[in-house]
Design a protein around this motif. Structure first.
Motif, short mmCIF file in Angstrom:
data_model
loop_
_atom_site.label_atom_id
_atom_site.label_comp_id
_atom_site.label_asym_id
_atom_site.label_seq_id
_atom_site.Cartn_x
_atom_site.Cartn_y
_atom_site.Cartn_z
N ILE A 38 0.83 -1.21 0.00
CA ILE A 38 0.00 0.00 0.00
C ILE A 38 0.86 1.26 0.00
CG2 ILE A 38 -1.56 1.35 1.46
CD1 ILE A 38 -3.00 -1.28 2.06
N ILE A 39 1.87 1.28 0.83
CA ILE A 39 2.75 2.46 0.89
C ILE A 39 3.50 2.61 -0.44
CG2 ILE A 39 4.73 3.50 2.04
CD1 ILE A 39 3.73 2.17 4.63
N SER A 40 3.99 1.51 -0.99
CA SER A 40 4.71 1.56 -2.26
C SER A 40 3.79 2.02 -3.39
CB SER A 40 5.30 0.19 -2.60
OG SER A 40 6.21 -0.22 -1.62
N LEU A 41 2.56 1.53 -3.41
CA LEU A 41 1.60 1.96 -4.43
C LEU A 41 1.25 3.44 -4.30
CD1 LEU A 41 -0.99 -0.94 -4.77
CD2 LEU A 41 0.47 0.00 -6.55
N PHE A 42 1.14 3.91 -3.06
CA PHE A 42 0.85 5.33 -2.85
C PHE A 42 1.94 6.20 -3.47
CE2 PHE A 42 1.41 9.18 -0.29
CZ PHE A 42 0.20 9.79 -0.52
N PHE A 43 3.20 5.88 -3.18
CA PHE A 43 4.28 6.68 -3.74
C PHE A 43 4.41 6.49 -5.25
CE2 PHE A 43 5.77 6.78 0.72
CZ PHE A 43 5.78 8.16 0.86
N ALA A 44 4.09 5.30 -5.74
CA ALA A 44 4.12 5.06 -7.18
C ALA A 44 3.06 5.89 -7.89
CB ALA A 44 3.92 3.57 -7.47
N PHE A 45 1.83 5.92 -7.34
CA PHE A 45 0.78 6.75 -7.94
C PHE A 45 1.11 8.23 -7.83
CE2 PHE A 45 -2.33 3.12 -7.19
CZ PHE A 45 -2.27 2.71 -8.52
N LEU A 46 1.76 8.59 -6.76
CA LEU A 46 2.18 9.98 -6.61
C LEU A 46 3.21 10.35 -7.68
CD1 LEU A 46 1.78 12.45 -4.77
CD2 LEU A 46 3.72 11.65 -3.44
N SER A 47 4.15 9.46 -7.93
CA SER A 47 5.15 9.75 -8.98
C SER A 47 4.52 9.71 -10.37
CB SER A 47 6.31 8.76 -8.90
OG SER A 47 5.92 7.49 -9.34
N TYR A 48 3.47 8.91 -10.54
CA TYR A 48 2.77 8.85 -11.83
C TYR A 48 2.11 10.18 -12.16
CZ TYR A 48 -0.69 7.37 -15.31
OH TYR A 48 -1.45 7.26 -16.42
#
Length: 128
Positions: A38-48
């Motif tokens: 979840i934390i990794s996906l959050f930062f990935a979507f933020l970078s997207y």
């Protein structure tokens, strides 16, 4: 399971809740991995969703976007996609070119690599 539902509803609150779960320290390995995802996906979507706002055209993200934007128009069967790859970073370069070629959007490049980097960081910190 609650964390995943919360992530769909509000990713920011889900990350805060995930940090609380980690801080509490009373979760099993399965819940810890869900929390890391979840934390990794959050930062990935933020970078997207982000773009470089630097006035300088010489930042890493701008260089990567310029380098891999050409791959967005190429098919994965096109030999030009694999031409002139950086020999020192064959894995990184090949995966990056394939991601951009398959999706047709350069932003998936940063989404994928941000997720992988954070996930590997959390898993290696857990095993240390």
């Amino acid at each position: 399971m609650f964390q995943l539902v919360l992530f769909v509803v509000n990713p920011f609150l889900s990350v805060l809740f995930s940090l609380f779960v980690i801080r509490k320290g009373k979760c099993d390995i399965k819940n810890a991995h869900v929390t890391y995802i979840i934390i990794s996906l959050f930062f990935a979507f933020l970078s997207y969703t982000q773009q470089s706002t630097s006035q300088l055209g010489d930042t890493d993200i701008v260089r990567y976007y310029e380098q891999y934007q050409v791959c967005a128009e190429l098919s994965i069967l096109n030999p030009d996609l694999y031409y002139n790859m950086n020999i020192l970073y064959v894995g990184f370069d090949l995966v990056s070119r394939l991601i951009v070629s398959l999706t047709g959007d350069i932003r998936f490049f940063s989404l994928f690599w941000t997720f992988i980097c954070y996930m590997l960081y959390f898993l290696s910190a857990e095993n240390y």
